[in-house]
Design a protein around this motif. Structure first.
Motif, PDB file in Angstrom:
ATOM      1  N   ASP A 137       0.798  -1.270   0.082  1.00  0.00           N
ATOM      2  CA  ASP A 137       0.151  -0.002   0.160  1.00  0.00           C
ATOM      3  C   ASP A 137       0.835   1.179   0.002  1.00  0.00           C
ATOM      4  O   ASP A 137       0.217   2.316  -0.850  1.00  0.00           O
ATOM      5  N   VAL A 138       1.775   0.957   0.878  1.00  0.00           N
ATOM      6  CA  VAL A 138       2.719   2.566   0.923  1.00  0.00           C
ATOM      7  C   VAL A 138       3.658   2.564  -0.383  1.00  0.00           C
ATOM      8  O   VAL A 138       3.666   3.725  -0.961  1.00  0.00           O
ATOM      9  N   PHE A 139       4.114   1.517  -0.971  1.00  0.00           N
ATOM     10  CA  PHE A 139       4.909   1.736  -2.242  1.00  0.00           C
ATOM     11  C   PHE A 139       3.901   2.233  -3.251  1.00  0.00           C
ATOM     12  O   PHE A 139       4.564   3.179  -3.930  1.00  0.00           O
ATOM     13  N   ASP A 140       2.737   1.506  -3.409  1.00  0.00           N
ATOM     14  CA  ASP A 140       2.020   2.403  -4.478  1.00  0.00           C
ATOM     15  C   ASP A 140       1.710   3.559  -4.354  1.00  0.00           C
ATOM     16  O   ASP A 140       1.409   4.508  -5.354  1.00  0.00           O
ATOM     17  N   ALA A 141       1.461   3.997  -3.191  1.00  0.00           N
ATOM     18  CA  ALA A 141       1.147   5.417  -2.765  1.00  0.00           C
ATOM     19  C   ALA A 141       2.339   6.483  -3.070  1.00  0.00           C
ATOM     20  O   ALA A 141       2.077   7.386  -3.784  1.00  0.00           O
ATOM     21  N   LEU A 142       3.276   5.953  -2.935  1.00  0.00           N
ATOM     22  CA  LEU A 142       4.423   6.709  -3.075  1.00  0.00           C
ATOM     23  C   LEU A 142       4.971   6.747  -4.550  1.00  0.00           C
ATOM     24  O   LEU A 142       5.314   7.755  -5.063  1.00  0.00           O
ATOM     25  N   THR A 143       4.557   5.529  -5.216  1.00  0.00           N
ATOM     26  CA  THR A 143       4.765   5.590  -6.749  1.00  0.00           C
ATOM     27  C   THR A 143       3.937   6.278  -7.855  1.00  0.00           C
ATOM     28  O   THR A 143       3.914   5.815  -8.962  1.00  0.00           O
ATOM     29  N   SER A 144       2.622   6.618  -7.143  1.00  0.00           N
ATOM     30  CA  SER A 144       1.686   7.092  -7.951  1.00  0.00           C
ATOM     31  C   SER A 144       1.385   8.498  -7.933  1.00  0.00           C
ATOM     32  O   SER A 144       1.703   9.019  -6.625  1.00  0.00           O
ATOM     33  N   ASN A 145       0.748   9.135  -8.688  1.00  0.00           N
ATOM     34  CA  ASN A 145       0.300  10.680  -8.715  1.00  0.00           C
ATOM     35  C   ASN A 145      -0.723  10.760  -7.759  1.00  0.00           C
ATOM     36  O   ASN A 145      -1.664   9.964  -7.695  1.00  0.00           O
ATOM     37  N   ARG A 146      -0.747  11.485  -6.877  1.00  0.00           N
ATOM     38  CA  ARG A 146      -1.758  12.032  -5.696  1.00  0.00           C
ATOM     39  C   ARG A 146      -2.092  13.560  -5.807  1.00  0.00           C
ATOM     40  O   ARG A 146      -1.215  14.364  -6.468  1.00  0.00           O
TER      41      ARG A 146
END
Length: 367
Positions: A253-262
């Motif tokens: 979850d953290v990895f995808d949050a960091l590697t996705s545009n927010r």
């Protein structure tokens, strides 16, 4: 092909990889020659990176673990399933989710068929796709990473399936968060943040009484923001109190949050996000999970320009399946001078040489 930042995209460059929208339609085709209007449009869409074809990257290919068509179809099906839940009256929400669980289960099976039977490390290229609904893309990505980690850790097929279900449904409680909070473009107030944190409880309550979903899946939704040092939420659980499946999904979850545009920040490259997760090694995140994660995910995608510690410059040309942190590099520059002929080196053969810097803003040799 090679990866470049939108900051150095210029007219005349050749697109190396098609960009798709959430409906599965191409927004920008491979082999299209870039114009000024294309550059403007990509900036409007908040695309940060894209692949181009040029001389120094000729022959370097990218093969995602999950084929583009399968990914697009999976996210479309997830969107329909979650939207059906979102539209339901509160009293019917659990019933509708129970009905949609079969669709979600089939998506997990597809993910597993792509990952469990593959010897490749997981490569996901999120900037090749644009999605209006972040929650659906995010849930799919977290399932990919979670299944890859679980496979690397040696879990059984059935456990991997449960972990995949838990990952896809980990944020289902966000369907009950008001959209003005969920999609707020600025910082949340303290009260709004407390409401956002309730998505873990909402998800648990939605899932725990479903006939078609294991209670373990409900606990994944409940515990994926818990941290082994007790700093997480909603209950501040510590190491032995957190289910092992939730520990896996926490890292994914953290990895995808960091590697996705927010809404509130730009994405990181995989190696940058992995470094952030490594800071929580044994503190926030389970050491076994982080070790398995680092072995199962591509750190430097093919086509990435890198500067080495001996000041040679090259481009990641292929992965090293013995050690994913030390891939093959095509060297094209030494001492600041372009070589007449490139050559390949595997970083595992040169222990003293490290990757010093990723250079997506490198702006040379594009003919």
């Amino acid at each position: 092909m090679r990866l470049i930042s939108i900051n150095v995209l210029k007219e005349g460059m050749v697109v190396g990889r098609t960009i798709w929208n959430e409906a599965g339609h191409p927004l920008l085709h491979k082999d299209v020659i870039v114009t000024g209007r294309i550059v403007e449009r990509l900036r409007e869409l908040n695309i940060q990176y894209l692949y181009i074809d040029d001389k120094i990257s000729a022959g370097i290919e990218l093969e995602e673990t999950v084929a583009p068509g399968k990914r697009i179809e999976a996210v479309k099906n997830m969107t329909k399933a979650f939207e059906n839940v979102k539209k339901a009256k509160p009293i019917q929400t659990s019933y509708i989710l129970d009905q949609q669980s079969k669709v979600i289960g089939l998506i997990v099976e597809d993910i597993m068929s792509s990952i469990v039977n593959s010897e490749e490390v997981l490569m996901v290229l999120t900037d090749a796709y644009l999605y209006d609904e972040y929650i659906y893309q995010h849930s799919f990505q977290v399932a990919l990473y979670s299944v890859a980690i679980a496979k690397e850790m040696g879990y059984s097929y059935e456990d991997i399936r449960l972990i995949g279900m838990g990952a896809i449904l980990h944020d289902v409680g966000k369907l009950l968060i008001p959209s003005e909070i969920l999609l707020k473009p600025s910082n949340l107030t303290d009260e709004e943040y407390e409401e956002m944190k309730q998505h873990t409880r909402y998800g648990f309550d939605l899932l725990r009484n479903l006939h078609t979903v294991s209670l373990l899946v409900a606990h994944c939704a409940f515990q994926h923001h818990e941290r082994i040092d007790g700093s997480g939420y909603p209950r501040g659980l510590v190491d032995f109190e957190i289910h092992p499946f939730a520990k896996i999904i926490a890292v994914a979850d953290v990895f995808d949050a960091l590697t996705s545009n927010r809404i509130y920040r730009e994405k990181m490259l995989p190696s940058e996000a992995i470094a952030i997760i490594a800071e929580g090694y044994g503190k926030q995140f389970d050491t076994r999970v982080v070790d398995a994660f680092k072995r199962s995910i591509v750190h430097y995608a093919n086509g990435t320009i890198v500067l080495l510690t001996d000041d040679r410059r090259g481009i990641i040309s292929k992965q090293n399946h013995v050690d994913v942190t030390r891939p093959w590099v095509r060297i094209f520059e030494e001492n600041g001078k372009m070589l007449e002929a490139t050559y390949e080196m595997c970083l595992s053969d040169y222990p003293a040489v490290e990757i010093k810097k990723i250079e997506t803003d490198f702006d040379g040799y594009t003919e």
